[in-house]
Design an enzyme around this catalytic site. Sequence first.
Site, PDB file in Angstrom:
ATOM      1  N   GLY A 121      -7.425  -2.934 -19.208  1.00 32.85           N
ATOM      2  CA  GLY A 121      -6.543  -3.311 -18.098  1.00 32.85           C
ATOM      3  C   GLY A 121      -7.324  -3.274 -16.800  1.00 32.85           C
ATOM      4  O   GLY A 121      -7.338  -2.262 -16.120  1.00 32.85           O
ATOM      5  N   ASP A 174      -2.071  -6.781 -21.475  1.00 33.53           N
ATOM      6  CA  ASP A 174      -2.125  -6.219 -20.120  1.00 33.53           C
ATOM      7  C   ASP A 174      -0.757  -6.088 -19.451  1.00 33.53           C
ATOM      8  O   ASP A 174      -0.633  -5.384 -18.448  1.00 33.53           O
ATOM      9  CB  ASP A 174      -3.039  -7.074 -19.238  1.00 33.53           C
ATOM     10  CG  ASP A 174      -4.494  -6.968 -19.664  1.00 33.53           C
ATOM     11  OD1 ASP A 174      -4.866  -5.909 -20.194  1.00 33.53           O
ATOM     12  OD2 ASP A 174      -5.236  -7.943 -19.487  1.00 33.53           O
TER      13      ASP A 174
END
Lengths: 411, 411
Positions: free
Chosen positions: B187, B142
């Site tokens: 994400g 991420d």
Amino acid sequence: MSKNMLIGQSGGPTVAINASLAGAIKRAMKCEQIGEIYGTLNGLEGVLKQNIIDLRKDLRSVEDFQMLQATPAMALGSCRYKLPEAPDEVYKQILETFHHYGIGYFFYIGGNDSMDTVKKLSAYFTSLGEDIKCVGIPKTIDNDLPCTDHTPGFGSAAKYIATSVAEIACDSAVYDVSSVTIVEIMGRNAGWLTAASALARRGDCTAPHLIYLPEVVFDPEAFLQKLQELGKTVKNIIVAVSEGVRLANGEYVASSQSGLTDAFGHRYLAGVGKYLEDLVRERLGCKVRAVELNVLQRSASHLYSGTDIKEANRIGAEAVQYAVNGKTGVMAICKRLSNHPYLIAYDCAEIGQVANLEKKVPVEWIAANGCDITDDLLEYLRPLVLGEAKEFVSDGIPVYFSFDKTPVTIG
Amino acid sequence: MSKNMLIGQSGGPTVAINASLAGAIKRAMKCEQIGEIYGTLNGLEGVLKQNIIDLRKDLRSVEDFQMLQATPAMALGSCRYKLPEAPDEVYKQILETFHHYGIGYFFYIGGNDSMDTVKKLSAYFTSLGEDIKCVGIPKTIDNDLPCTDHTPGFGSAAKYIATSVAEIACDSAVYDVSSVTIVEIMGRNAGWLTAASALARRGDCTAPHLIYLPEVVFDPEAFLQKLQELGKTVKNIIVAVSEGVRLANGEYVASSQSGLTDAFGHRYLAGVGKYLEDLVRERLGCKVRAVELNVLQRSASHLYSGTDIKEANRIGAEAVQYAVNGKTGVMAICKRLSNHPYLIAYDCAEIGQVANLEKKVPVEWIAANGCDITDDLLEYLRPLVLGEAKEFVSDGIPVYFSFDKTPVTIG
């Protein structure tokens, strides 16, 4: 006297279809019987719209050819155009266009439906005494064309599927928790691609643990029972399932027509992976996830099989040779001579034996329990994924070949 | 006198986390301050269950190390274990286990939550005057950890996403038909991964045409309008969308709580890609498809970024050095010195500045129209995907490293 050649691509994308295009063009360049080398954009649609381009123009170096054959999907575009059964105005228009461009050799790269086009056009031209040779070049990730040992495009898709299943298996095992992961794989009627997931079994990787091909009737209750049995010894179960598995009544498991409903009584519209995910969650209550490999299994050129690309290239070249040698109404094929060492030979088959027909996974290559494959099928699959990709990468990201799409004008 | 070291992995899988493990072990082998090199299976869970293994045993050659760092997910397994805020019996048990195994150095490779563990344990040990150094090693696809320029694991995921988007763009363009393809990317709160899709724009590839990050409020009506505008000039539109995009009311677009319903009035349970696919089909009536990149974006080691693996390896080694130099309650970080040439330096940051905090994409790196990124962000991303994978392939399919999981017994 030389005649011009026209080549087109049709049906669904693969990683290898441009390699056959490259192979055909390269061989044609060496044939004195062939004059201009034309490509039709979007297959037959390009013929009807006279969207025909000069293929030599953009292919000037060995590197151009190599880049073309490492480019996924279709450099010439595709279509799903089906000719009517009996010759009509469209046939006539095609013939006129062929005359206009001086076409004596026509090549069509595609699957079952595309071979139908080759069959109809070759019969039409022959019936009129036209000297236009029509040769099919096989291509389909589904590997479901008869007569040929396998089809270009399949080996690369098989490699992508097996590699992805191995990676998904690593991903699924990180937590100290039992889980089921369902991998949905393409192939609506033939289970070759789903079977290829078995190539992931290497070293410590025992995934996939269950393999469901569309050739076998799918019984949701038997599936759940199998998971419960397996769960006693396998912590993280990986299931490979074809998008095309059907119930005993012949309906797709995932179909909105299947009668299967979710917890709210709603009919299922999603893919089989998602459906089985919800079924397992509801009935077994364990951690479960579905992964759909989706279009990447047919377009991930960064992971192509070297063998597949080499053979796709060669089969394109062979097709040109058959046409120049006077063949028409045929498709280029390959025959396997041996597994150890892996040897194949090229030949051609009557198009009538291929067009509109499907080759499924034979019953004797499916395990008796209905949810695995045999060692013979593994032996068949193994050589097809050998050899690593040599893609064109710039700044870490692949770059692709593309033709200038400006049509040529004649006369 | 030397003390033993213990290392664990935690949080979600990445392609690079084993490279950090390999780097840490290799450096530790050269440190005279470090005696035995232990790994805990499934992070803190392994400490509590004394599932602790000897890491030297299976790493005997350069090739073993190279294979470990090309293996996706976690060679030691993971957990999502959160320590209670105040020291309790669990803390005590951990300390006793550390004493039992003679641990003087503890390394935890993970993301925000894992750094919370490093923070709590280092504070606990320090408060008791225990000489046990605790150092965090960053890892998350991420890229949302503060203080560090970027996180190991992100570059490889970025490369997978950009490559896949380029391939999907080729796949989407084969038919002479307008289409919209929606690529759903991981994400949930930070848009770094979705932004990385922009790296696909090379040569003739203009995809993705719209990029929706979770940092920007998502307006379904504005999205549909944007598609209609774009459709005038772009035939095959590719949309990159974060799984975590939210409506103005703060709810996830794809959430069952969003109040959005399908044609039957049912609440949406599927991902945002599937939701947008149905929305576009219903409202614009064009050909549309959703592709969810799913777990492969964090586990596709066959497409890792060479830069990512090299840096992950190095940051693991640096972390060991910081601990040996007496640091505790810190996380190893990297700082970018320049883009041209790409240069980074290693350092460490106080763990309190990292744990439980998220670094989102800054507003100034998001295009003014809210559906693209700026050139500055592209400049930031470019070096992170450089360098091709050197995986271990046997018979065309990758093979992975695995440790013997037999726990060591002490005394």
